[in-house]
Design a protein around this motif. Structure first.
Motif, PDB file in Angstrom:
ATOM      1  N   GLY B  92       0.797  -1.223   0.000  1.00  0.00           N
ATOM      2  CA  GLY B  92       0.000   0.000   0.000  1.00  0.00           C
ATOM      3  C   GLY B  92       0.825   1.265   0.000  1.00  0.00           C
ATOM      4  N   LEU B  93       1.913   1.284  -0.775  1.00  0.00           N
ATOM      5  CA  LEU B  93       2.644   2.541  -0.939  1.00  0.00           C
ATOM      6  C   LEU B  93       1.740   3.533  -1.661  1.00  0.00           C
ATOM      7  N   PHE B  94       1.914   4.832  -1.360  1.00  0.00           N
ATOM      8  CA  PHE B  94       1.094   5.841  -2.020  1.00  0.00           C
ATOM      9  C   PHE B  94       1.667   6.109  -3.402  1.00  0.00           C
ATOM     10  N   PRO B  95       0.947   5.727  -4.457  1.00  0.00           N
ATOM     11  CA  PRO B  95       1.553   5.789  -5.796  1.00  0.00           C
ATOM     12  C   PRO B  95       1.831   7.208  -6.268  1.00  0.00           C
ATOM     13  N   HIS B  96       1.138   8.203  -5.697  1.00  0.00           N
ATOM     14  CA  HIS B  96       1.324   9.573  -6.179  1.00  0.00           C
ATOM     15  C   HIS B  96       2.419  10.305  -5.412  1.00  0.00           C
ATOM     16  N   GLN B  97       3.050   9.629  -4.462  1.00  0.00           N
ATOM     17  CA  GLN B  97       4.109  10.282  -3.697  1.00  0.00           C
ATOM     18  C   GLN B  97       5.446   9.594  -3.960  1.00  0.00           C
ATOM     19  N   ASP B 137      13.750  10.161  -4.903  1.00  0.00           N
ATOM     20  CA  ASP B 137      12.743  10.862  -5.697  1.00  0.00           C
ATOM     21  C   ASP B 137      12.034   9.964  -6.705  1.00  0.00           C
ATOM     22  N   TYR B 139       9.211   7.023  -7.850  1.00  0.00           N
ATOM     23  CA  TYR B 139       7.838   6.726  -7.474  1.00  0.00           C
ATOM     24  C   TYR B 139       7.660   5.214  -7.317  1.00  0.00           C
ATOM     25  N   LYS B 141       5.848   2.994  -8.549  1.00  0.00           N
ATOM     26  CA  LYS B 141       5.704   2.132  -9.729  1.00  0.00           C
ATOM     27  C   LYS B 141       7.066   1.768 -10.325  1.00  0.00           C
TER      28      LYS B 141
END
Lengths: 219, 387, 277
Positions: B92-97, B137, B139, B141
Motif C-alpha cells: 500500500g505505498l502511495f503511488p502519487h508520492q 525521488d 515513485y 511504480k
C-alpha cells in the motif's frame, strides 16, 4: 473556394462580434463547469460509501441528461425568467453526471491496500481524503470535468433560444436571414467557433490534468 | 503475567454485528519488549483480525489493550497508530508520492521539521539497503516487488515506533526474494530491537522469524504459545501437531548449535604417526572410521581399518578426503545435511583456526532431540503442576 | 483517457445497476433492490406519475378563458398529439439509420486492416461532443431545404459518432485471450467476429443504440427550427408568447417521451443481451 474566402471575409468584418460571442460562450461554460465541479465532487465524496444515496444521486443526475435540452432550458424560464440564468441552471444539471460518476468511480478505484496503510499509519478520515484518496482519484475526476465541458460547450449554443448569450447568436442570426447575404457564413461561424472553443478548452484542461497529476500516476 | 509486557491484550474480544460466534474470543496475550511474536494459524482463524485489534484498525468489542501498561482501548486511534508501525502484505505505498514522501508520512503528521524529516528518510533508505541518491525521488511504480516491500518496512519505521505490526509482510513475494528479505529483516531487528507482532500462515516462516510463536485455532484461540524449539519438540495437541506438519523434528534441529553438544572422543592420529598407531587407536574405540589430522590438528582424511592396513604412512590420497568442516555456531540441521552426504556418516567440527574440536555423529543428534523433547515435556508438566 | 467514462456509454439512471460493488457485507435492502433490478420496474411508475401530474395541470388550465394563442397552441388533437407523433417518428427513423450505418462501420474500423485509425476516430468522436446540434441543423436545412428530412439527416450525423464510438470500444474491449482461443481452435476471422466478438459486444452496442435514441429524442425538439415540426414547436411558442403554461406543457411532454424511450432502451439492454453476460 468562394465559400471559404467569404467565410474569412465575414470573420474579418465581424471580428469583434465573434470575439464577444466566443467570450460570452466561454463565460457561460466556465460558470457552469466550475459550479458543477464543486457540487459534484463534494456530492461524490459524500455519497461514495453509501450505496443507496450514491445510486439515487447518480440516477437523478442521469435523468437530467435524458431530458431534452430545449425542454430543460424552457422549464426554468417560469422560475428565473429569460436570459442566461435558465440556460446556466439547465447546463449545470447536465454537467453533474459525468463529474459525479467519475468522482465516485475514481474514489472506488483507489486501492484498498493504500487506504488501509494510510489509516494504519494514523491518518484521520479528512487526511486520508485530502492527501490520498482525492489525489489518486484526480485524473479520473479530471476526465469527467473534460467531458462535462465538451457537453456544455455544445449545448450552450441553444441558450440563445431562451434569450441567452453566446455563439448560438450567430446560428440564429443566420437562420433568420437565410438566403440573404452572409447568412450562411454566420451559421458556419457559430458552429465552427463552438467546436473550436470546445477543443481549446479540452486542450487547456488536458494540460491542467497533466500538471495537476502526480508523476507517479502517469503511465 | 510479567510486567515487562510491551503489549498486553486482556480478554480482548471481537464480535461482529448479527453474528453469535465471535471472530476473536477473549484473547489474552503478552508481547515482551524486543521480541518477535508470530501469530500463525490456518486461514480464517482470525490472526489478521487479532493483529488489527492491536492498533484498533478493528475496534474490539470487549477487553482491554495496554501498551507499556497504558490502557489504549479508548485513546484517539489515529494518535495510537502513529506510535505503531504497520506493514501489510499488499504494502500500500502511495503511488502519487515519491519514496521519500512515502517514508516521511508519519514524521510529517507528527510535524517534525523539514531537515529532520529529510535526514530520517535518507537514514531509513540506507537501512533498507536502497541508495537514497537513486531512490529518494522515485515513485513506487518504479520499484520491484522486493524493493517496494523494503520501502514499506522503512515507511513503517518512519517515526521510529517501538512497536511494529506486520501482516504477512513477505507473503506476496517470490520465494528467493522472500528468503533474502526475511534474513535482512532479522539482521535489522537484531539492531533495532523493536517489539514486533508478525502474522503469517506459513509455519516455516513462523519458525524462522519468531522468538515466540502463538499457534491460533478457530476464533483466534491460542492452542500453543512458546518458543519455536519447544513447539517443535512438544506439540501440545493434535491440532498443533497437524499444523506443524511432517518434519517437525528436523525443523527443530535448526535451533540447536553444535556448541551445545557434548562430543565424546574420536579416534585420531597425526599425520606424522604410523598407520600402526592408527590401527591401535581404531581398535581401542568402537568406531569404524579414524581421522588423520595435521600438525595444527586440522582434520585431513578419513581412514577405515582396510585403508590403514594398506597405508604407506604418507596418508596422501589414502582413505577419503575431509571435505566439510563445520563451526561451533552451525546448527544441528547443518550437520545433519553434511552427515547425509559424507561417506563416514559423521562430520568434523573445527574452531576458527581449522583445528578439530570434535566429530558429530548421528547418535549425538538423536540424543539432542530426545533431550529437547524431555525438556519441553517437563516444562509443560511443571506448568500444569503450578496451575 | 483510459478511465474516461462518458455519459454516452450509459446515459441514464432509470435503472439502479450503475452503482459500484456493494460496500455493505451482507445483503441489505439495497442489494436486494439491485439484484431484482427493482429500479427498472420503478421507472415506469415515476413516468406515469409525471403523466398524471401533467394531466391534472392541463385539466386545470382553464383554457376556455385563456388567450387565443394559448388555447390554440395547447389543443391536443390538432397540436400536441400530432407533434408527439412527429417527434417519435423523427427520432426513431434517425436512430434506425444511425444503427444501420454506425454498427457496420464500427465493425470495419476495428478489423486489423483499419486498427490504426481506430483511436483517431474515437478521439474525433470524443471532441465531437462539442458540436452544436443547432448549427448542424441549420446547415442541413440550408443545404437540403427547410423540412423534416433535412432535420432527420442532421440528427443522423449528430448521433453517429457516439454510436460508432460505443461499437468500437465494445468490440475492442472483448478479451484478446478469448479471440486467441477461438482462432486457436481453427475458427476463421469471420466466425470469430460473429460467434465471439459481436455477442460479447452486444451490451455495449445496445447501450450505444439507447444513447442514440435518447440523443435523437432530444434533438428532435429542435426540428421545428427548420420547419421539422415536433414538440419543440409548442415549447418555443410558449417562450415567444411568454406563456408559461404552454412552455411547461410542451417541456414536460418532451421529458415524458424522452424518459419513456430511455426506459424502453434500458429494458431492451437487459433482455436482448446474450445470457451469461
Amino acid at each position: 473556394m468562394d465559400g471559404f474566402s467569404s467565410w474569412f471575409a465575414y470573420v474579418g468584418d465581424h471580428w469583434s462580434d465573434v470575439l464577444t460571442g466566443t467570450l460570452e460562450h466561454a463565460r457561460i461554460v466556465a460558470i457552469v463547469v466550475v459550479t458543477a465541479t464543486v457540487f459534484s465532487v463534494i456530492l461524490g465524496i459524500l455519497v461514495e460509501r453509501h450505496p443507496a444515496a450514491r445510486a439515487a444521486s447518480l440516477s437523478i443526475a442521469g435523468i437530467f441528461l435524458t431530458i431534452p435540452s430545449l425542454a430543460m432550458f424552457a422549464l426554468f424560464i417560469p422560475l428565473v425568467g429569460i436570459g442566461n440564468p435558465p440556460a446556466e441552471i439547465a447546463l449545470f444539471l447536465y454537467a453533474i453526471l459525468p463529474i459525479l460518476r467519475n468522482t465516485v468511480t475514481g474514489l472506488d478505484s483507489v486501492s484498498p491496500a493504500v487506504v488501509e496503510s494510510a489509516k494504519g499509519m494514523g491518518m484521520g478520515n479528512t487526511q486520508q481524503l485530502l492527501q490520498i484518496r482525492l489525489p489518486l482519484a484526480w485524473p479520473i475526476i479530471m476526465a469527467g470535468i473534460r467531458i462535462s465541458t465538451l457537453i456544455t460547450v455544445g449545448i450552450a449554443a441553444i441558450a440563445v433560444l431562451v434569450g441567452g448569450d453566446g455563439l448560438g447568436g450567430f446560428i440564429q442570426g443566420g437562420l433568420t436571414r437565410l438566403g440573404l447575404p452572409n447568412s450562411y457564413e454566420s451559421v458556419w461561424v457559430g458552429t465552427i467557433f463552438t467546436v473550436a472553443l470546445g477543443l481549446v478548452l479540452d486542450i487547456l484542461l488536458s494540460l491542467a490534468q497533466r500538471l495537476t497529476t502526480s508523476r507517479g500516476l502517469r503511465i | 503475567m510479567s510486567s515487562e509486557a510491551k503489549i498486553r491484550l486482556d480478554r480482548v474480544e471481537k464480535k461482529y454485528h448479527g453474528t453469535s460466534v465471535p471472530a476473536v474470543e477473549e484473547l489474552s496475550l503478552d508481547v515482551h519488549e524486543g521480541e518477535i511474536l508470530v501469530l500463525v494459524g490456518p486461514s480464517g482463524c482470525g490472526k489478521s483480525t487479532t493483529l488489527r485489534l492491536i492498533n484498533r484498525m478493528i475496534e474490539p468489542t470487549g477487553g482491554k489493550i495496554y501498551l507499556d501498561d497504558e490502557d489504549v482501548t479508548t485513546v484517539d486511534p489515529d494518535k495510537l497508530r502513529r506510535r505503531i508501525g504497520y506493514v501489510i502484505q499488499q504494502i500500500g505505498l502511495f503511488p502519487h508520492q515519491t519514496i521519500a514522501q512515502n517514508i516521511a508520512t508519519v514524521p510529517r503528521m507528527l510535524k517534525w521539521d523539514k531537515a529532520r524529516i529529510a535526514a530520517r528518510a535518507d537514514e531509513l533508505l540506507h537501512l533498507a539497503g536502497l541508495d537514497p541518491e537513486i531512490y529518494r525521488d522515485r515513485y513506487p511504480k518504479e520499484l520491484s516487488g522486493g524493493q517496494a516491500q523494503r520501502v514499506g518496512v522503512a515507511r513503517a519505521l518512519g517515526a521510529d515506533p517501538e512497536i511494529m505490526l506486520m501482516d504477512e509482510p513477505f507473503g506476496a513475494i517470490d520465494p528467493i526474494t522472500r528468503e533474502r528479505l526475511q534474513n535482512e529483516f532479522l539482521r535489522l531487528q537484531a539492531e533495532l530491537k523493536k517489539t514486533i507482532v508478525f502474522v503469517t500462515h506459513d509455519i516455516d516462516e513462523a519458525i524462522k522469524m519468531g522468538d515466540r510463536i502463538a499457534i491460533l485455532g478457530e476464533r483466534s484461540v491460542i492452542r500453543q504459545l512458546d518458543t519455536p524449539e519447544r513447539i517443535l519438540a512438544f506439540p501440545v495437541d493434535q491440532f498443533v501437531d497437524d499444523f506443524i506438519g511432517a518434519g517437525s523434528t528436523i525443523k527443530g534441529l535448526n535451533f540447536e548449535q553444535l556448541s551445545g553438544l557434548r562430543l565424546g572422543g574420536y579416534p585420531t592420529i597425526r599425520s606424522d604417526q604410523s598407520p600402526q598407531a592408527g590401527l591401535e587407536a581404531l581398535n581401542e574405540s568402537n568406531k569404524t572410521w579414524l581421522l588423520v589430522v595435521d600438525e595444527q590438528n586440522r582434520p585431513m582424511r578419513w581412514m577405515r581399518e582396510g585403508d590403514l592396513q594398506q597405508s604407506t604412512g604418507s596418508y596422501q590420497d589414502e582413505g577419503s578426503e575431509v571435505r566439510i568442516r563445520l563451526n561451533a555456531e552451525d546448527t544441528l540441521f547443518d550437520s545433519l545435511e553434511q552427515m547425509l552426504q559424507s561417506e563416514s556418516g559423521s562430520c568434523c567440527v573445527v574452531d576458527r583456526h581449522g583445528a578439530l574440536t570434535g566429530v558429530v555423529e548421528m547418535a549425538h543428534l538423536r540424543r539432542a532431540i530426545r533431550r529437547a523433547q524431555v525438556e519441553a515435556r517437563r516444562h509443560y508438566e511443571d506448568l500444569e503442576d503450578n496451575a | 483517457m483510459t478511465d474516461q467514462i462518458t455519459h454516452r456509454e450509459m446515459p441514464t439512471g432509470t435503472e439502479g445497476s450503475e452503482a459500484g460493488p456493494p460496500v455493505v457485507p451482507r445483503e441489505g435492502f439495497f442489494a436486494m433492490w439491485r439484484r431484482l433490478q427493482l429500479g427498472l420496474w420503478l421507472a415506469p411508475l415515476g413516468i406515469l406519475a409525471l403523466v398524471g401530474v401533467l394531466y391534472m395541470y392541463y385539466q386545470n388550465l382553464d383554457l376556455a378563458n385563456a388567450v387565443r394563442q394559448t388555447r390554440s397552441a395547447l389543443q391536443w388533437e390538432t397540436k400536441l398529439w400530432p407533434q408527439m407523433l412527429q417527434h417519435v417518428q423523427i427520432a426513431f427513423v434517425a436512430t434506425v439509420v444511425v444503427v444501420i450505418v454506425a454498427v457496420p462501420l464500427g465493425i470495419i474500423l476495428t478489423r486489423p486492416a483499419f486498427r490504426r485509425v481506430g483511436p483517431y476516430v474515437v478521439a474525433v468522436a470524443n471532441s465531437g461532443q462539442a458540436l452544436p446540434a443547432y448549427g448542424l441543423l441549420v446547415l442541413f436545412g440550408a443545404a437540403m431545404g427547410m423540412n423534416r428530412t433535412a432535420a432527420m439527416w442532421a440528427f443522423v450525423v449528430y448521433a453517429l459518432l457516439p454510436v460508432l464510438r460505443n461499437t468500437m470500444v465494445g468490440l475492442d474491449q472483448v478479451d484478446r485471450s478469448v479471440i486467441e482461443a477461438g482462432r486457436g481452435m481453427g475458427m476463421t476471422r469471420m466466425l470469430v467476429l460473429t460467434r465471439i466478438e459481436l455477442p460479447l459486444a452486444v451490451p455495449v452496442i445496445l447501450a450505444g443504440v439507447r444513447v442514440a435514441m435518447v440523443l435523437n429524442i432530444g434533438m428532435a425538439t429542435l426540428a421545428f427550427l427548420i420547419g421539422g415540426g415536433a414538440l419543440g414547436v409548442t415549447i418555443y411558442s410558449g417562450i415567444e408568447l411568454n406563456q408559461n403554461s404552454v412552455l411547461i406543457v410542451g417541456a414536460v411532454l418532451v421529458a415524458i417521451v424522452a424518459l419513456t424511450f430511455d426506459w424502453l432502451g434500458a429494458v431492451a439492454e437487459r433482455y436482448l443481451r446474450p445470457r451469461g453476460i
